[in-house]
Design a protein around this motif. Structure first.
Motif, PDB file in Angstrom:
ATOM      1  N   GLU A  13       0.834  -1.196   0.000  1.00  0.00           N
ATOM      2  CA  GLU A  13       0.000   0.000   0.000  1.00  0.00           C
ATOM      3  C   GLU A  13       0.867   1.243   0.000  1.00  0.00           C
ATOM      4  O   GLU A  13       2.055   1.213   0.376  1.00  0.00           O
ATOM      5  CB  GLU A  13      -0.942   0.016   1.209  1.00  0.00           C
ATOM      6  N   ALA A  14       0.258   2.358  -0.395  1.00  0.00           N
ATOM      7  CA  ALA A  14       0.984   3.624  -0.471  1.00  0.00           C
ATOM      8  C   ALA A  14       1.471   4.052   0.894  1.00  0.00           C
ATOM      9  O   ALA A  14       0.838   3.771   1.922  1.00  0.00           O
ATOM     10  CB  ALA A  14       0.086   4.710  -1.071  1.00  0.00           C
ATOM     11  N   LEU A  15       2.606   4.745   0.903  1.00  0.00           N
ATOM     12  CA  LEU A  15       3.185   5.202   2.163  1.00  0.00           C
ATOM     13  C   LEU A  15       2.306   6.231   2.864  1.00  0.00           C
ATOM     14  O   LEU A  15       2.444   6.448   4.073  1.00  0.00           O
ATOM     15  CB  LEU A  15       4.567   5.811   1.902  1.00  0.00           C
ATOM     16  N   THR A  16       1.408   6.866   2.115  1.00  0.00           N
ATOM     17  CA  THR A  16       0.572   7.907   2.709  1.00  0.00           C
ATOM     18  C   THR A  16      -0.572   7.350   3.535  1.00  0.00           C
ATOM     19  O   THR A  16      -1.228   8.103   4.263  1.00  0.00           O
ATOM     20  CB  THR A  16      -0.010   8.812   1.608  1.00  0.00           C
ATOM     21  N   ILE A  17      -0.850   6.058   3.427  1.00  0.00           N
ATOM     22  CA  ILE A  17      -1.907   5.454   4.245  1.00  0.00           C
ATOM     23  C   ILE A  17      -1.523   5.564   5.719  1.00  0.00           C
ATOM     24  O   ILE A  17      -0.466   5.094   6.135  1.00  0.00           O
ATOM     25  CB  ILE A  17      -2.135   3.972   3.876  1.00  0.00           C
ATOM     26  N   GLY A  18      -2.358   6.230   6.503  1.00  0.00           N
ATOM     27  CA  GLY A  18      -2.089   6.397   7.922  1.00  0.00           C
ATOM     28  C   GLY A  18      -1.104   7.507   8.243  1.00  0.00           C
ATOM     29  O   GLY A  18      -0.635   7.607   9.380  1.00  0.00           O
ATOM     30  N   SER A  19      -0.800   8.342   7.259  1.00  0.00           N
ATOM     31  CA  SER A  19       0.134   9.450   7.487  1.00  0.00           C
ATOM     32  C   SER A  19      -0.625  10.686   7.977  1.00  0.00           C
ATOM     33  O   SER A  19      -1.852  10.686   8.096  1.00  0.00           O
ATOM     34  CB  SER A  19       0.860   9.786   6.184  1.00  0.00           C
ATOM     35  N   VAL A  20       0.144  11.745   8.250  1.00  0.00           N
ATOM     36  CA  VAL A  20      -0.436  13.075   8.452  1.00  0.00           C
ATOM     37  C   VAL A  20       0.038  13.949   7.293  1.00  0.00           C
ATOM     38  O   VAL A  20       0.981  13.584   6.573  1.00  0.00           O
ATOM     39  CB  VAL A  20      -0.017  13.699   9.803  1.00  0.00           C
ATOM     40  N   ALA A  21      -0.603  15.102   7.121  1.00  0.00           N
ATOM     41  CA  ALA A  21      -0.228  15.994   6.028  1.00  0.00           C
ATOM     42  C   ALA A  21      -0.119  17.420   6.525  1.00  0.00           C
ATOM     43  O   ALA A  21      -0.853  17.840   7.432  1.00  0.00           O
ATOM     44  CB  ALA A  21      -1.236  15.906   4.894  1.00  0.00           C
ATOM     45  N   ALA A  22       0.818  18.164   5.932  1.00  0.00           N
ATOM     46  CA  ALA A  22       0.996  19.577   6.251  1.00  0.00           C
ATOM     47  C   ALA A  22       0.890  20.401   4.985  1.00  0.00           C
ATOM     48  O   ALA A  22       1.362  19.990   3.919  1.00  0.00           O
ATOM     49  CB  ALA A  22       2.360  19.807   6.907  1.00  0.00           C
ATOM     50  N   SER A  23       0.288  21.567   5.111  1.00  0.00           N
ATOM     51  CA  SER A  23       0.198  22.530   4.016  1.00  0.00           C
ATOM     52  C   SER A  23       0.855  23.822   4.482  1.00  0.00           C
ATOM     53  O   SER A  23       0.595  24.292   5.599  1.00  0.00           O
ATOM     54  CB  SER A  23      -1.265  22.782   3.646  1.00  0.00           C
ATOM     55  N   ASP A  24       1.723  24.391   3.641  1.00  0.00           N
ATOM     56  CA  ASP A  24       2.436  25.597   4.069  1.00  0.00           C
ATOM     57  C   ASP A  24       1.533  26.818   4.169  1.00  0.00           C
ATOM     58  O   ASP A  24       1.860  27.780   4.857  1.00  0.00           O
ATOM     59  CB  ASP A  24       3.620  25.874   3.138  1.00  0.00           C
ATOM     60  N   ALA A  25       0.389  26.791   3.482  1.00  0.00           N
ATOM     61  CA  ALA A  25      -0.569  27.897   3.541  1.00  0.00           C
ATOM     62  C   ALA A  25      -1.983  27.311   3.540  1.00  0.00           C
ATOM     63  O   ALA A  25      -2.162  26.090   3.429  1.00  0.00           O
ATOM     64  CB  ALA A  25      -0.368  28.848   2.363  1.00  0.00           C
ATOM     65  N   PHE A  26      -2.976  28.175   3.674  1.00  0.00           N
ATOM     66  CA  PHE A  26      -4.340  27.652   3.792  1.00  0.00           C
ATOM     67  C   PHE A  26      -4.825  27.000   2.501  1.00  0.00           C
ATOM     68  O   PHE A  26      -4.266  27.222   1.423  1.00  0.00           O
ATOM     69  CB  PHE A  26      -5.309  28.745   4.252  1.00  0.00           C
ATOM     70  N   PHE A  27      -5.887  26.204   2.635  1.00  0.00           N
ATOM     71  CA  PHE A  27      -6.540  25.595   1.485  1.00  0.00           C
ATOM     72  C   PHE A  27      -7.585  26.572   0.955  1.00  0.00           C
ATOM     73  O   PHE A  27      -8.541  26.896   1.665  1.00  0.00           O
ATOM     74  CB  PHE A  27      -7.234  24.283   1.879  1.00  0.00           C
ATOM     75  N   PRO A  28      -7.424  27.060  -0.258  1.00  0.00           N
ATOM     76  CA  PRO A  28      -8.425  28.002  -0.783  1.00  0.00           C
ATOM     77  C   PRO A  28      -9.771  27.324  -1.070  1.00  0.00           C
ATOM     78  O   PRO A  28     -10.803  27.975  -1.062  1.00  0.00           O
ATOM     79  CB  PRO A  28      -7.772  28.512  -2.070  1.00  0.00           C
TER      80      PRO A  28
END
Length: 525
Positions: free
Chosen positions: A461-476
């Motif tokens: 499975e993809a490495l992103t399964i069960g990961s967290v995510a960060a965004s440098d700025a807001f989601f428009p």
């Protein structure tokens, strides 16, 4: 006077704070038949070496006064330096006022920069502002048709050779004059900067910048561009790096190495950062440097080929063996063991840089970017988010492990070109999307790269399964978050502040994921 004519040095004035190379230089002057004038500690050092020297006060007939503040600011000195030897009226004035010509001036200035660096008090700092030195330097440089001016011990050897050959020529004197004005400009720049700092002015009306050339580079980002590396201070990093081995560093090597080392310095645990084209392609912490390397490489082993590797601990033998298994351009670390250096010695082209320390991630050094007809200046992004800064905005609160990974991922985001999306798991990046015009595209690219890395590692499975995510700025819009959710992330960190924050939060709640907001963005262009 012919441009090829040599001017013998019959009288020289020496007044130096840095006495490196002073005695051999004074010996060369004496051997060439020059009378040496000097002051204070310089005169004592020359005299103690058994070399004839005349105190400036004896030459001028005017004593040093005001604790030495006034000793060379007299006509007998400046007239001797500034007089044109080809103008009868200048020669007549010298004869009338009993002013003897001075053919060489050797001055290095009070150590103002060093005084500021050791954080001396204001009174001590001001007393280390040289007045007579810059005045003599500028006078001699202006009259370089007749006078040689030295401002750095590194210039002594060439002038000693000229003295042995009978004197200085115009080519040498003109080059020394240009270097002299550059030195006084840098000195004045340091003084102006100190005064601005004392007033608390981050952006004074006139900004003076100076740097010392460390290296002329083969070319810039591309072969048709010229480039050089200038050092402005001794902040740990590329400015303090000692190259232990490898080919000459290029412009791109230095730029990427700086990006990697600034990033790795953000982390307290043993950490490895792999950078390609100024963007991290793998960052991980570990119980050891070798483990951190393995985990960082797993994020994107394809992009790591030909990359820059930065460590925040001493490079050891086990880690060196792992890194040397793939093609790497540069390794930068605070230090390396002899065993690690021996391992890398077999890689003749690999550059190993040892800095002696880590950059201070909280430093407020200025950052510059050129524009047509000017430049932009800003403080470096020293912002750092802690657990106390996080605001949970979703129904589900992140777990303790998710919070740790969210803070890790957001710290990484600060060093990734915008728009930036980072997936992370257990203290390692598993997908990085950088520099896209659309945030949703960064999220897709990061997820796709994570999938490719998983395939390469033979994972189901993809490495992103069960990961967290960060965004440098807001989601428009919610689409970027929805892409992250589809990739399998369970928690997200972002600055917030969008007109559609409620829509984005609702999408997170609908998927059952946790989201925290920081109130701080990290654009990096």
């Amino acid at each position: 006077m012919s441009d090829h004519a040599l001017i013998p040095v019959r009288r020289a004035l020496i007044s130096v704070s840095d006495k490196t190379g002073l005695i051999p230089f004074a010996q060369a002057l004496a051997k060439a038949g020059a009378e040496i004038l000097s002051t204070g500690g310089t005169a004592k050092a020359i005299r103690d070496a058994g070399i004839p020297v005349k105190d400036v006060s004896d030459h001028t007939g005017f004593p040093e006064i005001m604790d030495g503040r006034v000793k060379t600011l007299v006509p007998q000195i400046h007239g001797g330096i500034l007089a044109r030897r080809d103008l009868p009226e200048h020669l007549a004035a010298m004869e009338e006022h009993k002013i003897a010509p001075i053919d060489l001036v050797c001055v290095n200035l009070y150590p103002f920069e060093e005084t500021v660096a050791r954080k001396a008090d204001a009174e001590t700092t001001i007393e280390n502002i040289d007045i007579g030195g810059p005045a003599m330097i500028r006078a001699a440089a202006k009259n370089h048709d007749f006078v040689a001016i030295l401002t750095d011990p590194a210039q002594y050897a060439e002038v000693e050779t000229a003295l042995a050959a009978g004197g200085t020529d115009i080519t040498l004197r003109r080059r020394l004059a240009g270097q002299a004005y550059a030195r006084t400009a840098a000195y004045d720049s340091a003084i102006a900067t100190w005064f601005a700092d004392e007033r608390g002015e981050a952006f004074p009306d006139r900004l003076a910048i100076s740097g010392r050339r460390r290296q002329t580079l083969r070319y810039g980002e591309n072969p048709h561009q010229q480039a050089a590396f200038y050092v402005t201070d001794d902040r740990a990093g590329v400015a303090t790096a000692k190259q232990v081995q490898g080919k000459e560093l290029s412009y791109n090597n230095l730029n990427d190495t700086d990006a990697a080392f600034e990033c790795v310095a953000e982390f307290d645990e043993p950490t490895v950062v792999i950078v390609k084209h100024a963007n991290p392609c793998g960052i991980a912490t570990g119980a050891s440097m070798a483990e951190a390397w393995d985990r960082a490489l797993a994020c994107d082993p394809v992009s790591a080929f030909g990359g820059i590797v930065a460590l925040n601990r001493t490079l050891d033998e086990a880690t060196a063996k792992r890194i040397s298994a793939i093609f790497t351009e540069v390794i930068v670390a605070p230090d390396a063991t002899p065993e690690a250096e021996a391992v890398l010695a077999a890689k003749k082209n690999l550059r190993l840089l040892l800095t002696g320390g880590l950059p201070d991630p909280s430093a407020q050094a200025p950052s510059f970017r050129s524009l047509a007809g000017g430049f932009l200046v800003q403080g470096r992004d020293a912002g750092r988010i802690t657990l106390a800064d996080l605001k949970v905005v979703t129904k589900r609160t992140p777990t303790e492990q998710e919070l740790t990974d969210l803070l890790f991922a957001f710290r990484v985001a600060k060093h990734v070109k915008s728009n930036a999306i980072i997936y992370a798991k257990a203290g390692a990046t598993v997908g990085i999307g950088a520099g896209q015009m659309s945030r949703v595209d960064s999220a897709r690219i990061a997820a796709w790269k994570a999938g490719e890395a998983a395939k390469a590692a033979g994972l189901a499975e993809a490495l992103t399964i069960g990961s967290v995510a960060a965004s440098d700025a807001f989601f428009p819009f919610a689409d970027g978050l929805e892409t992250i959710i589809a990739a399998g992330a369970t928690a997200v960190i972002q600055p917030g502040g969008s007109m559609r924050d409620n829509e984005v939060i609702a999408a997170a709640d609908a998927a059952g994921i946790a989201m925290v907001m920081t109130g701080m963005r990290h654009f990096r262009h």
